[in-house]
Design an enzyme around this catalytic site. Structure first.
Site, PDB file in Angstrom:
ATOM      1  N   GLU A   6      52.576 -15.572-108.552  1.00 59.98           N
ATOM      2  CA  GLU A   6      53.690 -15.096-107.722  1.00 59.98           C
ATOM      3  C   GLU A   6      55.018 -15.748-108.096  1.00 59.98           C
ATOM      4  O   GLU A   6      55.034 -16.826-108.703  1.00 59.98           O
ATOM      5  CB  GLU A   6      53.402 -15.308-106.232  1.00 59.98           C
ATOM      6  CG  GLU A   6      53.188 -16.764-105.848  1.00 59.98           C
ATOM      7  CD  GLU A   6      53.545 -17.085-104.401  1.00 59.98           C
ATOM      8  OE1 GLU A   6      54.602 -16.657-103.926  1.00 59.98           O
ATOM      9  OE2 GLU A   6      52.753 -17.797-103.754  1.00 59.98           O
ATOM     10  N   LYS A  18      63.628 -13.397-101.139  1.00 61.35           N
ATOM     11  CA  LYS A  18      62.170 -13.449-100.986  1.00 61.35           C
ATOM     12  C   LYS A  18      61.738 -12.070-100.489  1.00 61.35           C
ATOM     13  O   LYS A  18      62.196 -11.619 -99.438  1.00 61.35           O
ATOM     14  CB  LYS A  18      61.837 -14.550 -99.973  1.00 61.35           C
ATOM     15  CG  LYS A  18      60.404 -14.598 -99.496  1.00 61.35           C
ATOM     16  CD  LYS A  18      60.236 -15.754 -98.499  1.00 61.35           C
ATOM     17  CE  LYS A  18      58.954 -15.668 -97.712  1.00 61.35           C
ATOM     18  NZ  LYS A  18      58.868 -16.735 -96.682  1.00 61.35           N
ATOM     19  N   LYS A  49      48.507 -24.165 -95.568  1.00 60.69           N
ATOM     20  CA  LYS A  49      49.179 -25.398 -95.187  1.00 60.69           C
ATOM     21  C   LYS A  49      49.008 -25.726 -93.720  1.00 60.69           C
ATOM     22  O   LYS A  49      48.967 -24.850 -92.876  1.00 60.69           O
ATOM     23  CB  LYS A  49      50.659 -25.246 -95.488  1.00 60.69           C
ATOM     24  CG  LYS A  49      51.163 -26.406 -96.305  1.00 60.69           C
ATOM     25  CD  LYS A  49      52.593 -26.241 -96.639  1.00 60.69           C
ATOM     26  CE  LYS A  49      52.729 -25.570 -97.979  1.00 60.69           C
ATOM     27  NZ  LYS A  49      52.545 -24.168 -97.980  1.00 60.69           N
TER      28      LYS A  49
HETATM   29  N1  PSU Z   1      52.781 -21.453 -99.216  1.00 58.05           N
HETATM   30  C1  PSU Z   1      53.112 -22.377-100.139  1.00 58.05           C
HETATM   31  N2  PSU Z   1      54.161 -22.169-100.969  1.00 58.05           N
HETATM   32  C2  PSU Z   1      54.861 -21.012-100.911  1.00 58.05           C
HETATM   33  C3  PSU Z   1      54.481 -20.011 -99.969  1.00 58.05           C
HETATM   34  C4  PSU Z   1      53.431 -20.291 -99.140  1.00 58.05           C
HETATM   35  O1  PSU Z   1      52.478 -23.400-100.208  1.00 58.05           O
HETATM   36  O2  PSU Z   1      55.823 -20.856-101.684  1.00 58.05           O
HETATM   37  C5  PSU Z   1      55.180 -18.686 -99.963  1.00 58.05           C
HETATM   38  C6  PSU Z   1      54.245 -17.607-100.534  1.00 58.05           C
HETATM   39  O3  PSU Z   1      54.998 -16.736-101.331  1.00 58.05           O
HETATM   40  C7  PSU Z   1      53.741 -16.908 -99.280  1.00 58.05           C
HETATM   41  C8  PSU Z   1      54.968 -16.979 -98.417  1.00 58.05           C
HETATM   42  O4  PSU Z   1      53.334 -15.575 -99.503  1.00 58.05           O
HETATM   43  O5  PSU Z   1      55.465 -18.293 -98.634  1.00 58.05           O
HETATM   44  C9  PSU Z   1      54.650 -16.769 -96.963  1.00 58.05           C
HETATM   45  O6  PSU Z   1      55.844 -16.617 -96.293  1.00 58.05           O
HETATM   46  P1  PSU Z   1      55.848 -16.141 -94.775  1.00 58.05           P
HETATM   47  O7  PSU Z   1      55.238 -17.267 -94.018  1.00 58.05           O
HETATM   48  O8  PSU Z   1      57.307 -15.935 -94.464  1.00 58.05           O
HETATM   49  O9  PSU Z   1      55.070 -14.873 -94.707  1.00 58.05           O
END
Ligand code: PSU
Ligand code: MN
Length: 305
Positions: A23, A85, A158
């Site tokens: 990604e 993003k 996380k």
């Molecule tokens: N978790 C990580 N590093 C990241 C992300 C998640 O450890 O960079 C990024 C990924 O691209 C994931 C996104 O799909 O954050 C999720 O964002 P949101 O919580 O806004 O859906």
């Protein structure tokens, strides 16, 4: 819609060779420059060393792309937060306007599926945020796992998230969560979370067999392959938890919401831990890339049989 492939990705897919999707949000929004660029290159190298072809996914000038060249990787790393993003919600606008965007786990899965790539390595998937009962902040990544036929290698999720609720939503969506060599869902920086996974696989061949069985039954959607951070790189939960609490308090105080939440928390954690969380993050991504290459090779073999 057509996905624009580099020639090595196209050749590999055509001949049934293993390919691993990667990604671009993790590059542009997940880590600071220049560590993000080194990570992006090292991850591609780890995939190649594992016998697969890396395909970093992004949207560039309105085109869905799988496979970026060195200059394009550098663009995402250097421009960082100024590149939007792009999750599923944001894809139509970016494509229609001919824009450039960094893809999240959800949008990377969708583009990988369109391109015919079955395995994807990331750091950590999005999930149900703590406090989601009032914020409604549940990552779109979880919905995409119900749709796109892609196995995603992740170091669990996380601990900035509510892991119990994240596992509940994955169950509701019918998504297998495989513990790779573990009975527990890993908590990204830490190997253990106290939450059990519904199924454990100890080899890449077992994971490939599960993927094949799922899709042969017509059970569309992804597979979460939860791969714990190597023991040498982990930050024990008791050490990372206070930093997470502090980062969450800062996010609340600054009124951070929506798609800015995850990048904000990652940045604050790096500051609070004086770079230790970043080092752990890089180590676990590399580890995921190695395992993903093995799964892609095993799955390619499975498809040939
Ligand atoms: N978790 C990580 N590093 C990241 C992300 C998640 O450890 O960079 C990024 C990924 O691209 C994931 C996104 O799909 O954050 C999720 O964002 P949101 O919580 O806004 O859906
Ligand atoms: Mn969110």
């Amino acid at each position: 819609m057509k996905v624009h492939l580099t020639s090595d990705v196209r050749k590999a897919l055509k001949s049934g060779k293993p390919v691993v999707a990667l990604e671009s949000t993790i590059i542009a929004h997940g880590m600071p420059f220049p560590q993000n660029l080194a990570m992006a290159r090292d991850v591609e190298q780890a995939v190649r060393a594992g016998g697969a072809v890396p395909a970093t996914i992004a949207i560039i000038d309105g085109k869905l792309r799988a496979g970026l060249d060195v200059a394009e990787l550098a663009l995402f790393a250097e421009q960082g937060l100024s590149i939007p993003k792009v999750s599923i919600r944001d894809m139509p606008g970016i494509v229609a306007k001919g824009g450039t965007g960094a893809t999240t786990v959800a949008s990377t899965m969708r583009i990988a599926a369109l391109a015919g790539i079955a395995v994807f390595a990331t750091g950590g998937i999005g999930g149900v945020h703590r406090g989601a009962a009032t914020s409604f902040d549940i990552s779109n990544d979880l919905d995409e796992f119900a749709r796109s036929n892609v196995a995603v290698v992740t170091a669990g999720a996380k601990a900035i998230l509510d892991l119990a609720l994240t596992l509940e939503v994955l169950e509701t969506r019918g998504v297998p969560v495989v513990g790779f060599g573990t009975d527990e869902f890993p908590a990204f920086y830490s190997r253990q979370s106290g939450h059990k996974v519904p199924i454990r696989c100890d080899t890449v061949g077992e994971v490939a067999a599960l993927m094949a069985a799922k899709w042969k039954m017509g059970l569309d959607g992804g597979v979460v392959v939860a791969n714990p951070i190597p023991a040498a790189d982990e930050i024990p939960a008791a050490q990372i938890e206070p930093a997470i609490m502090a980062a969450l308090a800062d996010a609340a105080a600054d009124g951070i919401s929506g798609k800015a939440v995850t990048p904000f928390l990652l940045k604050r954690l790096t500051e609070i831990t004086a770079g230790r969380s970043l080092a752990a993050n890089i180590a676990l991504v590399l580890n995921n890339a190695r395992v993903a290459a093995g799964i892609a090779a095993a799955f390619a073999e499975h498809q040939r049989d």
